[in-house]
Enzyme design. Structure first.
Site, PDB file in Angstrom:
ATOM      1  N   LYS A  34     -20.433 -51.942  13.867  1.00 20.79           N
ATOM      2  CA  LYS A  34     -19.692 -53.173  13.696  1.00 20.79           C
ATOM      3  C   LYS A  34     -19.979 -54.186  14.807  1.00 20.79           C
ATOM      4  O   LYS A  34     -20.247 -55.357  14.527  1.00 20.79           O
ATOM      5  CB  LYS A  34     -18.206 -52.793  13.710  1.00 20.79           C
ATOM      6  CG  LYS A  34     -17.264 -53.901  13.550  1.00 20.79           C
ATOM      7  CD  LYS A  34     -15.872 -53.350  13.767  1.00 20.79           C
ATOM      8  CE  LYS A  34     -15.703 -52.929  15.215  1.00 20.79           C
ATOM      9  NZ  LYS A  34     -14.319 -52.926  15.661  1.00 20.79           N
ATOM     10  N   THR A  35     -19.936 -53.720  16.038  1.00 26.63           N
ATOM     11  CA  THR A  35     -20.179 -54.623  17.158  1.00 26.63           C
ATOM     12  C   THR A  35     -21.587 -55.193  17.082  1.00 26.63           C
ATOM     13  O   THR A  35     -21.828 -56.363  17.371  1.00 26.63           O
ATOM     14  CB  THR A  35     -20.004 -53.874  18.489  1.00 26.63           C
ATOM     15  OG1 THR A  35     -18.791 -53.151  18.425  1.00 26.63           O
ATOM     16  CG2 THR A  35     -19.967 -54.828  19.653  1.00 26.63           C
ATOM     17  N   ASP A 225     -12.837 -60.083  15.155  1.00 34.65           N
ATOM     18  CA  ASP A 225     -13.047 -58.645  15.193  1.00 34.65           C
ATOM     19  C   ASP A 225     -11.701 -57.946  15.029  1.00 34.65           C
ATOM     20  O   ASP A 225     -10.661 -58.531  15.321  1.00 34.65           O
ATOM     21  CB  ASP A 225     -13.668 -58.279  16.549  1.00 34.65           C
ATOM     22  CG  ASP A 225     -14.203 -56.868  16.567  1.00 34.65           C
ATOM     23  OD1 ASP A 225     -14.258 -56.240  15.483  1.00 34.65           O
ATOM     24  OD2 ASP A 225     -14.572 -56.396  17.648  1.00 34.65           O
ATOM     25  N   GLU A 226     -11.708 -56.705  14.592  1.00 36.96           N
ATOM     26  CA  GLU A 226     -10.476 -55.917  14.450  1.00 36.96           C
ATOM     27  C   GLU A 226      -9.433 -56.686  13.626  1.00 36.96           C
ATOM     28  O   GLU A 226      -8.253 -56.728  13.977  1.00 36.96           O
ATOM     29  CB  GLU A 226      -9.884 -55.569  15.823  1.00 36.96           C
ATOM     30  CG  GLU A 226     -10.848 -54.908  16.794  1.00 36.96           C
ATOM     31  CD  GLU A 226     -11.076 -53.431  16.514  1.00 36.96           C
ATOM     32  OE1 GLU A 226     -10.613 -52.936  15.448  1.00 36.96           O
ATOM     33  OE2 GLU A 226     -11.748 -52.785  17.329  1.00 36.96           O
ATOM     34  N   GLN A 256      -8.382 -48.153  10.449  1.00 41.24           N
ATOM     35  CA  GLN A 256      -8.161 -48.090  11.885  1.00 41.24           C
ATOM     36  C   GLN A 256      -7.086 -49.072  12.336  1.00 41.24           C
ATOM     37  O   GLN A 256      -7.070 -49.492  13.493  1.00 41.24           O
ATOM     38  CB  GLN A 256      -9.470 -48.352  12.629  1.00 41.24           C
ATOM     39  CG  GLN A 256     -10.505 -47.274  12.359  1.00 41.24           C
ATOM     40  CD  GLN A 256     -11.775 -47.495  13.167  1.00 41.24           C
ATOM     41  OE1 GLN A 256     -11.772 -47.433  14.378  1.00 41.24           O
ATOM     42  NE2 GLN A 256     -12.867 -47.768  12.463  1.00 41.24           N
ATOM     43  N   ARG A 615     -13.788 -40.962  17.389  1.00 40.94           N
ATOM     44  CA  ARG A 615     -14.396 -41.355  18.666  1.00 40.94           C
ATOM     45  C   ARG A 615     -15.504 -40.382  19.049  1.00 40.94           C
ATOM     46  O   ARG A 615     -16.328 -40.670  19.902  1.00 40.94           O
ATOM     47  CB  ARG A 615     -13.369 -41.368  19.813  1.00 40.94           C
ATOM     48  CG  ARG A 615     -12.223 -42.365  19.731  1.00 40.94           C
ATOM     49  CD  ARG A 615     -12.638 -43.742  19.399  1.00 40.94           C
ATOM     50  NE  ARG A 615     -12.530 -43.951  17.951  1.00 40.94           N
ATOM     51  CZ  ARG A 615     -13.068 -44.967  17.300  1.00 40.94           C
ATOM     52  NH1 ARG A 615     -13.752 -45.874  17.960  1.00 40.94           N
ATOM     53  NH2 ARG A 615     -12.952 -45.084  15.988  1.00 40.94           N
TER      54      ARG A 615
END
Length: 764
Positions: A34-35, A225-226, A256, A615
DNA sequence: GGACGTTCTGTTTTT
DNA sequence: CAGAACGTCC
């Protein structure tokens, strides 16, 4: 040039990067890059000729923003510096300072943190003569926050029949009045709380068409983002800003979303396509991070949730090891197991410390883990946790800075008006609050004209107040001419703070002194960072420090050292590690007992669990213990329901502990159940080689005190570091809180110390 | 007003 | 258990 870097992307990612125009939603599964997509998208925009300052990119943390800026810098060079990039709070605080006059604020407004807000609320409840158990500051602030998040003013609130009925039913009929007073006091103090930053941005854009147009044209491209963790207030800001060009790109993963407790609205992402017609949707479903086994387990767990967007996260990575589940007897034993496992894995896998992370649900769980790691000499660092800026000594000094910049800041004033002690006590302060309220001015204004108010206080206090006003004004006068560092240093010494801390030779006192030094060093860096730019004054420094977290400072030294990281799962969002340990998988802890009442709450806990597992790149280790010390009691615990939701073929049960346990299978009883078992003894003496400080553990009154009450200090252990004038503890005798310790210093001198809470006080 | 001692009470996650 | 709040004494 343009196309070479896009070649690094897979077709899914590339599509998402190249769709630059119009509304775009990118559903990015865990570990799907994503980043990378966001970074490349911005670089691609700039390559296409978009000016960096026309791009607004909102991230979840300042750290994420900084990292992304850096990565874009690698792709396209210097232009990245001009991007508008940061958290909602920091970006819009910056914007509000520019436009402050439009909403009736000065540009130098203060930003209150949660502590400031709570103190203010406490004070208001007291002034209104209300019962502070029915009106608790934390509850009030929570409610005010959620009301501000839906953009409701005190007036609107008090006219809302449903809310009023709710308050009456909950016996909180004065809530509306408290909210109104709270806002008024913020305004009089020229201060905003966190929610105000977003609230006032909304108001500015709503009521000032010329500003709206200006920023609509300025932020031609908006990236978020997010997005799953945005709230209504943030949604409204975006909607207003994006309305003109509609170039809004949101990235997120509904699986998330873990911030509903602070107003995040998962519906924002679920309904994005309804909010913006002709949205192009991209799904990133390939996970590049984790093994098949971890991805499968996580998928299975999250499939138990009802609210979610359809997607299938998959990976072509290797099968990997099974998820390991272990059971411990107590929290401290769990810590030992984890520490031992890290110790062993480090050798067997030739891994570095920084490849390991230990995640937990609550901050309080870190302690037994830390102890266990220390015993095995495993270096660790707590990520997040108590922010540097939340420490008392830092807040005190910063309060002076705040007051220098903005005299009306009531909470800053409250902190320092009598620190160091100068004879202006609570009584005097309360009287000034009343006078300020009666005359509808700030407390500072009262102080400035103290003689005119005829306050019923001693003339000595009046004199002290005059002196204090002169002192703060003298600091203010230096603002334009002194650099931030010079003025901060000047303030620190001229208020007597330096002297006071310097005289405190207890370990804690020395530690506080070091923290102050660190703050001053930070200011020095800020001052010297950009010699070309205009004078880096203290007010500029203060502009956004309120929004920084502990991860935003110290990065150079700490970030790259090889240490095991400990953090809450919330703090772990966006990070990844080869080996992840998740502790405390017990019912009522994770899922939290506060969050098992409704399906929505439970689903959020499950998403949290999903975040935790995902993670891990190579190995996930889960553990629970059948008893846990909480609030001084050993509670019996049952394994978390989430453990059962992982398919059996993904899991391997490893070493469990079970000697002489008196564990009963009965269902969890909310009342503490005390275990009559002593934890297994620690075989190794404790080494203090890398420990700077010795602090004392509290001892129950009447119980004899021995060396074990000195945290981290084994019987007869020698404290190697003598910087603080602490040497070898010879004997400790007496009873808490007045027990005495005889300490021999390195020069052979013996001194008697008083043990009081966490302080060592020199008696002779 | 301030230092020091005793009692009480809370008990999730954070920009 | 730890920290806040309250109480007592100088």
């Amino acid at each position: 040039m343009e196309n070479d870097f896009l070649a690094h992307l897979n077709p899914e990612q590339r599509g998402a990067v190249e769709a630059t125009e119009g509304p775009v939603m990118i559903i990015a599964g865990a570990g799907s890059g994503k980043t990378r997509v966001l970074t490349y998208r911005i670089a691609h925009l700039i390559n296409k000729g978009v000016d960096p300052y026309q791009i607004l990119s909102l991230t979840f943390t300042n750290k994420a923003a900084r990292e992304m800026k850096e990565r874009i810098g690698h792709l396209i060079g210097d232009g990245a510096r001009d991007l508008w990039m940061g958290t909602f709070h920091s970006v819009f605080a910056r914007l509000l300072r520019r436009e402050a006059s439009k909403i009736g604020y000065p540009a130098n407004f203060s930003i209150y943190d949660t502590d400031d807000s709570k103190t203010l609320l406490k004070s208001i409840v007291k002034e209104m003569g209300l019962n502070d158990t029915a009106y608790k500051a934390s509850g009030l602030l929570g409610r005010i926050s959620s009301i501000k998040t839906v953009l409701m003013s005190p007036k609107e609130y008090m006219n809302d029949i449903q809310y009023q009925n709710e308050d009456r039913a909950a016996r909180r009929e004065h809530f509306g009045a408290i909210y109104e007073t709270y806002n008024k006091r913020l305004y009089k103090s020229s201060a905003m709380d966190f929610d105000d930053l977003l609230y006032h941005t909304n108001i500015l854009l709503r009521d000032h068409p010329e500003s709206l147009l200006k920023y609509q044209n300025m932020f031609r491209y908006i990236l978020v983002d997010e997005y799953q963790d945005t709230n209504f207030s943030q949604y409204m800001i975006l909607r207003q800003l994006a309305a003109r060009h509609l170039n809004i790109c949101v990235v997120g993963d509904d699986a998330q979303s873990i911030y509903a407790f602070r107003g995040a609205n998962i519906q924002n992402i679920l309904n994005f396509q309804k909010h913006y017609s002709d949205t192009q949707v991209f799904k990133l479903e390939q996970n590049y991070r984790s093994t098949k086994n971890i991805v499968n387990a996580a998928n299975q767990v999250i499939s138990k949730n009802r609210d979610q967007l359809k997607k299938t996260v998959w990976t072509s990575n290797e099968e990997g090891e099974k998820i390991r589940v272990s059971r411990a007897f107590s929290d401290s034993e769990e810590g030992r197991q984890i520490a031992q496992s890290i110790f062993d894995t480090r050798i067997s896998k030739q891994a570095k410390n920084k490849e390991f992370a230990i995640l937990y649900r609550t901050n309080a769980q870190s302690r037994p883990l830390e102890e266990a790691l220390r015993k095995l000499n495993i270096p660790y660092r707590i990520y997040g946790g108590l922010s540097f800026y939340q420490r008392k000594e830092i807040k005190d000094l910063m309060a002076y800075f705040r007051l220098t910049v903005n005299h009306h800041d009531e909470e800053a004033l409250r902190r320092v008006i009598n620190y160091p002690i100068r004879g202006i006590g609570d009584t005097t302060f309360d009287k000034m609050i009343v006078a300020a309220a009666d005359n509808d001015v700030s407390i500072w204004t009262v102080m400035e004209n103290i003689a005119d108010f005829n306050l019923p206080v001693q003339t000595r206090a009046i004199e002290k107040i005059k002196e204090f006003v002169t002192l703060i004004k003298s600091f203010h006068a230096l603002l334009p001419d002194y650099s931030a560092y010079k003025l901060a240093d000047y303030i620190a010494s001229n208020t007597g703070i330096m002297k006071e801390l310097y005289q405190d030779r207890t370990p804690e006192g020395v530690n506080r002194m070091e923290n102050i030094q660190e703050l001053l060093n930070g200011l020095k860096d800020f001052t010297e960072k950009d010699p070309e730019a205009e004078m880096p004054t203290l007010d500029k420094f203060m502009e956004d420090v309120a929004l920084l977290t502990s991860e935003d400072i110290n990065e150079d030294e700490e970030q790259n050292t090889d240490k095991v990281l400990l953090m809450t799962i919330h703090a772990a969002k966006g990070l990844e590690f080869n080996y992840v340990y998740i502790g405390g998988l017990e019912e009522n802890l994770f899922p939290s007992q506060m969050a098992i009442m409704s399906r929505e709450e439970l689903e959020e806990e499950r998403r949290l669990f999903y975040v935790a597992i995902t993670r891990a790149k190579k190995q996930a280790n889960l553990s629970y213990s059948i008893s846990r010390y909480r609030y001084g009691n050993a509670l019996s615990c049952e394994p978390s329901r989430f453990l059962e939701e992982i398919p059996a073929d993904c899991v391997e049960n490893i070493a469990t502990y079970s000697p002489n346990e008196s564990y009963s299978q009965s269902s969890f009883d909310r009342r503490p159940k005390v275990f009559n078992v002593t934890p297994p003894p620690v075989s190794k003496p404790i080494s203090l080689t890398n420990k700077k400080l010795v602090s004392l553990k509290k001892v129950t009154a009447g119980a004899p005190v021995d060396n074990s009450h000195l945290t981290g200090l084994a019987a007869g252990a020698k404290v190697e570091h003598d910087r603080f004038g602490i040497g070898e503890v010879i004997t400790v005798e007496g009873h808490y809180p007045n027990s005495k310790a005889i300490v021999m210093f390195e020069n052979g001198e013996k001194k008697q110390l008083l043990l009081r809470f966490a302080h060592l006080k020199v008696l002779s």
